[in-house]
Design an enzyme around this catalytic site. Structure first.
Site: not given
Length: 465
Positions: A142, A255
């Site tokens: 991320e 995710e």
């Protein structure tokens, strides 16, 4: 994604803890690690994304939070030794492992960039794993805020850093997962700046891996419009839905998930997102997560760390009901082909119907691989729509008799192994009413498999009447 010439159908789960201050997969402070790995296996997952921190790799601590009574073989190990045990036990269950560079330090949050003063880019972040089931590395979890995607700033352009990191790790034979910026979910600049390592064979092992969440994680403006959730299609297509068709590279969601409480807006998002993934042929995924102590999403288990949450498990089953299966035994890996949930997403199998004979070309079937090295996906191929022709009950075959006005026909199923490995079992879906299945084993009402004793060498054929 192809593994040994076969499409890989991934149903993955995130199981975190190594990246935290416990330096262990969570839950084993109370319960047996085997319980959690068995839970993952028994719920039809075939892969685990394992987060770690750079600090864990560098310092390899030994003060681990483990219940020695329930895990007698784990106490006294360092973090990296425990990671080895985790990978080995996963391998015993046929579970693939993706190592996820999740954090720089365990006590802090997720860093904007992939480096800091203590951990420069030049410091490699993973040790070499020779185990067959370590199939991928997620390069950086991320990137966000100051992270960019382009060709103007070496200090912040995550795509250019990913290319450099991949080249530094090119001895690793598996896949390289590259997330987007803005917490992983923005990959629109791939259209102008795709990952290019300068080596076509290495480029073929690049997988784009967005992260995507609904309102329980962050209640974005698009979740509060009259046309929600249908308005999301255009948004997600711009961010990453276009990649498969434009570049030919695969997209695997690294995710997704959420609280998904019954009747909530978050459940509406989760259900819509699963159907969107299916329609776009992007069902290879890693669900977040097993752990109940993920603050904004919860996990597949209740807070007691033991009780499953059926509504969440149902979501994961809907997203990927038939993943590829792996079985390790006697130095061999037997791969049983999975199937993508939508017919227009199937790849690798062609079936034709001729007079008295049905010919099946098996480019995606269960194979036996003899290996002590990682299963190395030599090519990353996008899961994209293709056409499969299946035999119907009306054509071909040798008529034996009639029954209730319909012809009873005998077919010979000729299976041609187009893969580079020995086929140890083949699943066959037949669009016909079967009176005598002979040597075929029935899996479900219209799905059969060849007998376990039948093997087909590469470029060989086998007939089943």
């Amino acid at each position: 994604i192809l593994v040994n010439g076969q499409p890989l159908v991934l149903k993955g789960i995130n199981y975190f803890g190594f990246e935290t201050e416990t330096y262990t997969p969570h839950g084993i402070w109370s319960y047996d690690l085997n319980f959690y790995l068995d839970f993952i296996k028994n719920n039809n997952f075939n892969a685990i994304r394992v987060p770690f921190s750079l600090e864990m790799v560098k310092n390899n601590p030994s003060n681990l939070n483990i219940n020695c009574a329930t895990n007698p073989g784990l106490c006294g190990k360092t973090a990296l030794q425990l990671l080895d045990v985790f990978i080995d036990r996963a391998a015993e269950r046929g579970l693939l492992i993706m190592l996820d560079n999740h954090r720089i330090t365990p006590g802090g949050g997720i860093s904007e960039l992939w480096y800091n003063n203590e951990y420069p880019e030049s410091q490699k972040f993973t040790k070499t794993h020779c185990r067959w089931n370590v199939f991928a590395i997620d390069l950086k979890n991320e990137p966000h805020d100051s992270a960019s995607w382009g060709n103007s700033n070496a200090a912040t352009d995550w795509n250019k850093a990913a290319e450099r990191i991949i080249n530094s790790l090119s001895s690793f034979l598996g896949l390289f997962f590259v997330e987007g910026i803005e917490w992983g979910n923005r990959l629109e600049n791939v259209a102008q700046f795709p990952i290019n390592t300068g080596n076509p064979s290495v480029n073929n092992r690049v997988v784009y891996s967005p992260h995507c969440y609904g309102p329980s994680v962050y209640d974005r403006p698009e979740f509060n419009t009259p046309d929600f959730p249908n308005n999301l299609d255009g948004i997600y297509m711009v961010k990453y839905g276009f990649i498969v068709n434009l570049t030919g590279q695969p997209v695997v969601v690294g995710e997704w998930g959420g609280r998904a409480e019954v009747g909530s807006k978050d459940m509406t998002w989760n259900q819509w997102y699963v159907e969107w993934l299916r329609s776009k042929c992007i069902t290879n995924n890693f669900y977040w997560c097993l752990n109940p102590n993920s603050a904004d999403t919860g996990g597949l288990l209740e807070g007691d760390w033991l009780t499953p949450i059926p509504r969440k498990i149902n979501l994961t089953n809907r997203a990927q009901p038939n993943p590829t299966k792996f079985q390790a035994q006697n130095g061999q890996i037997c791969i049983t082909a999975g199937a993508f949930p939508e017919a227009h997403c199937q790849v690798g199998v062609k079936v034709t119907d001729g007079p008295g004979t049905t010919t099946t070309t098996v480019n995606a079937g269960p194979t036996t691989i003899t290996t002590s090295a990682p299963i190395a996906p030599s090519t990353a191929v996008a899961q994209a729509p293709s056409t499969t022709t299946v035999p119907s009950s009306g054509g071909g075959g040798v008529t034996l008799s009639t029954e209730n006005g319909s012809a009873v026909k005998q077919y010979t199923l000729r299976i041609s192994n187009g893969s580079p490995s020995t086929v140890c079992s083949v699943h066959i879906k037949l669009n016909a009413s079967i009176k005598d299945k002979w040597n075929l084993d029935e899996v479900s009402s219209d799905l059969y498999r060849t007998p376990s004793w039948m093997t087909i060498a590469p470029d060989a054929v086998a007939d089943q009447a």
